[in-house]
Enzyme design. Structure first.
Site, short mmCIF file in Angstrom:
data_model
loop_
_atom_site.label_atom_id
_atom_site.label_comp_id
_atom_site.label_asym_id
_atom_site.label_seq_id
_atom_site.Cartn_x
_atom_site.Cartn_y
_atom_site.Cartn_z
N GLU A 294 0.85 -1.21 0.00
CA GLU A 294 0.00 0.00 0.00
C GLU A 294 0.88 1.24 0.00
OE1 GLU A 294 -2.27 -0.87 3.71
OE2 GLU A 294 -3.89 -1.47 2.37
N CYS A 388 -10.93 0.77 7.20
CA CYS A 388 -10.48 2.11 7.57
C CYS A 388 -11.14 3.20 6.72
CB CYS A 388 -8.97 2.19 7.42
SG CYS A 388 -8.35 1.50 5.86
ZN LIG Z 1 -8.33 3.11 4.25
#
Ligand SMILES: [Zn+2]
Length: 591
Positions: A294, A388
């Site tokens: 990420e 998230c």
């Molecule tokens: Zn996120």
């Protein structure tokens, strides 16, 4: 955010309730408000709220999920607080969270329920990150509702952190930054210097190996980039590693620099932001191109079809840009705030406000096959195993009025254009506009004041009361009663940078603050076979019946599949794609 009186800022933020927003953003915020109860239901189904209930002794549920599940509940509570809706839910969950907190102030439902040792695996557990989101929710609740419930819990937890970590205590760092901004916000709210001191400690000791777990964590072989632990903040030249963590950390470092007047740290984070914008940001504003880790890619590593561009990374970049704007008063940061909101964060949520992209691709092919839970080929999804992004979008839209303007009753700066009102002392400003579809902005004031108007960098030939003003800066006017800003919005073609291999020779189309995309339902030919005519005029047409009301663009081009023939291309705003089922889409178009 409201900075402390001695903070080194060029601009002063206004409280969220000083601004009302109508029009475009009101519709998006209304959808967000309607989705908040849905969010609570999904937090319950995912086990996030049941975990806290069990830790509070209200049930005997078995803990579900990873150790950072609590953070999703806190982000949702922050959204509820800023939005001003669901006050009973806010009080009820605040009571549960207070009951779940240990007597010493520590709080993490999963760690407590499993009987694990607190802070034993800080590199991967994200206990500080969760504490940070609790502090942010608490500050929001205190500022928006005046109720101290969650703030008492947050202070106890922050006191426990300050007693445990720091120069005289433990030196490990959370693998996931986020607590830094939160501690500074808690300092701003309470005036307790030790919270700012702890944030400074976390900022100054990062980059020396205190965050990387010895075993690497998550099978990463000890890659310090994943933990933003490679280069100290003061010497880093650019952003690297896990994108969400990198921009959250940079926003926290900027907060520390602001509150302490630390010009060395401020110039370091400004340098890193400039490098990010120059080398590592998609045309949509998205950041963090790599699925692997990420992470930020190398400079110009920006593949459109494999863009990760996590929604949370765009939100972190927004928080960072906003803090740099306050610190410097430079319009380029406000341009980024606007760009990120419209083109990097808003695409992360459906028009109904209930479904979300974790990753934000710039191209989806015909018959794309989903290869991962987060694949954009699924379309937006209700929730994720690590969720998230959805509550992060919710809190951002709920707090959006806070980004519209800064200033005092004598000198007010307008950064975002939206119809509505702004109050500062006895000054009342009314804005009328059909932005982002039309660039005419009429501002009236109830008494003479100095207004500072942002002229976006794209706004060539802009005028204020008919007088030309330069694009990419601010225009200041002493206004007695009314001023009219005109920001012409012809569609414009943006060329791909020659170093970005995957899109070389392509163009993207933008109009005003919006980046546009081709989506299959609007075309007469297969999307992959279309090319755009770079010199033909592009026409705008407002379609109130389409996608909640959008201005579409009509361009001329060709179907390149033999026999080559002329074609009409219709583009919609990128934020609105994937609201009509799963179809091919592209931002970069062959020219
Ligand atoms: Zn996120």
């Amino acid at each position: 955010m409201i900075v402390r009186p001695r903070a080194a800022v060029a601009l002063n933020p206004l409280p969220v309730d000083a601004v009302t927003v109508e029009g475009f953003w009101a519709a998006r915020r209304a959808a967000n408000r309607a989705a908040l109860p849905v969010g609570r239901q999904r937090l319950t189904e995912a086990g996030s709220i049941p975990n806290l209930r069990a830790a509070a002794g209200e049930t005997t549920a078995v803990p579900e999920g990873l150790t950072f599940r609590d953070s999703d509940v806190y982000k949702w509570l922050e959204a509820v607080a800023w939005d001003g809706s669901l006050p009973d839910d806010l009080r009820e969950l605040t009571a549960t969270i207070a009951s779940a907190q240990r007597a010493d102030g520590y709080l993490n439902s999963v760690v407590q329920l499993t009987g694990a040792q607190p802070y034993a695996h800080l590199g991967t557990s994200h206990e500080h990150y969760c504490a940070g989101h609790l502090c942010q929710a608490a500050v929001a609740q205190a500022r928006a509702t005046g109720e101290p419930g969650l703030l008492d819990v947050a202070r106890k937890f922050a006191d426990q952190l300050a007693a445990t970590f720091g120069p005289a205590g433990r030196r490990e760092l959370d693998g996931h930054p986020g607590v830094e901004t939160a501690l500074v916000e808690l300092y701003r709210e309470t005036g307790e210097r030790r919270y700012l001191d702890l944030a400074r400690h976390f900022v100054d000791t990062r980059g020396y190996g205190h965050a990387t777990p010895p075993d690497g964590g998550f099978g990463t072989g000890g890659d310090p980039g994943r933990y933003i632990d490679e280069v100290p903040a003061r010497v880093a030249e650019t952003v690297d590693g896990h994108a969400v963590r990198a921009v959250y950390f940079a926003a926290g470092a900027t907060d520390v620099a602001i509150e302490d007047g630390d010009t060395e740290l401020l110039s370091a984070v400004r340098r890193q932001f400039a490098a990010m914008v120059r080398d590592k940001q998609y045309i949509t504003g998205g950041v963090g191109s790599r699925w692997d880790g990420e992470a930020f890619g190398d400079a110009h590593e920006l593949p459109p079809d494999r863009a990760y561009a996590e929604t949370c990374a765009a939100i972190g970049a927004l928080q960072w840009a906003w803090r740099l704007l306050l610190a410097t008063g430079e319009a380029a940061y406000a341009d980024q705030v606007e760009h990120l909101l419209y083109n990097a964060i808003l695409p992360g949520v459906s028009l109904e406000g209930t479904d979300f992209f974790y990753t934000n691709t710039l191209q989806r092919r015909t018959n794309a096959r989903p290869d991962a839970q987060r694949s954009p080929a699924h379309g937006r999804r209700p929730w994720f195993n690590v969720s998230c992004c959805p509550p992060n979008v919710m809190r951002t839209l709920a707090s959006l009025p806070g980004y519209v303007a800064t200033g005092t009753e004598r000198n007010l700066q307008l950064h975002l254009y939206a119809p509505g009102t702004i109050s500062a002392g006895d000054l009342r400003v009314t804005v009328e506009t059909n932005y982002p579809w039309d660039g005419r902005v009429e501002v009236t004031v109830n008494r003479e004041t100095e207004l500072v108007l942002r002229i976006p960098s794209w706004a060539e030939h802009a005028t204020v009361d008919g007088e030309p003003v330069a694009a990419g800066g601010y225009a200041m006017r002493a206004v007695r009663d009314r001023v009219v800003l005109d920001l012409p919005m012809p569609a414009r073609l943006l060329r791909a940078g020659h170093r970005v291999d995957a899109v070389r020779g392509c163009v993207a189309v933008a109009r005003g603050p919006l980046v546009y995309a081709l989506e299959q339902p609007d075309q007469d030919a297969v999307l992959e076979d279309l090319a755009i005519d770079r010199v033909a005029e592009i026409e705008a047409e407002h379609r109130g019946d389409l996608l909640g009301g959008v201005t579409v663009l009509h361009a001329r081009g060709w179907v390149v599949e033999p026999p080559r023939r002329p074609a009409r291309l219709t583009l919609v705003p990128y934020y609105a794609w994937a609201n009509r089922g799963q179809h091919a889409m592209r931002v970069w178009i062959p020219a």
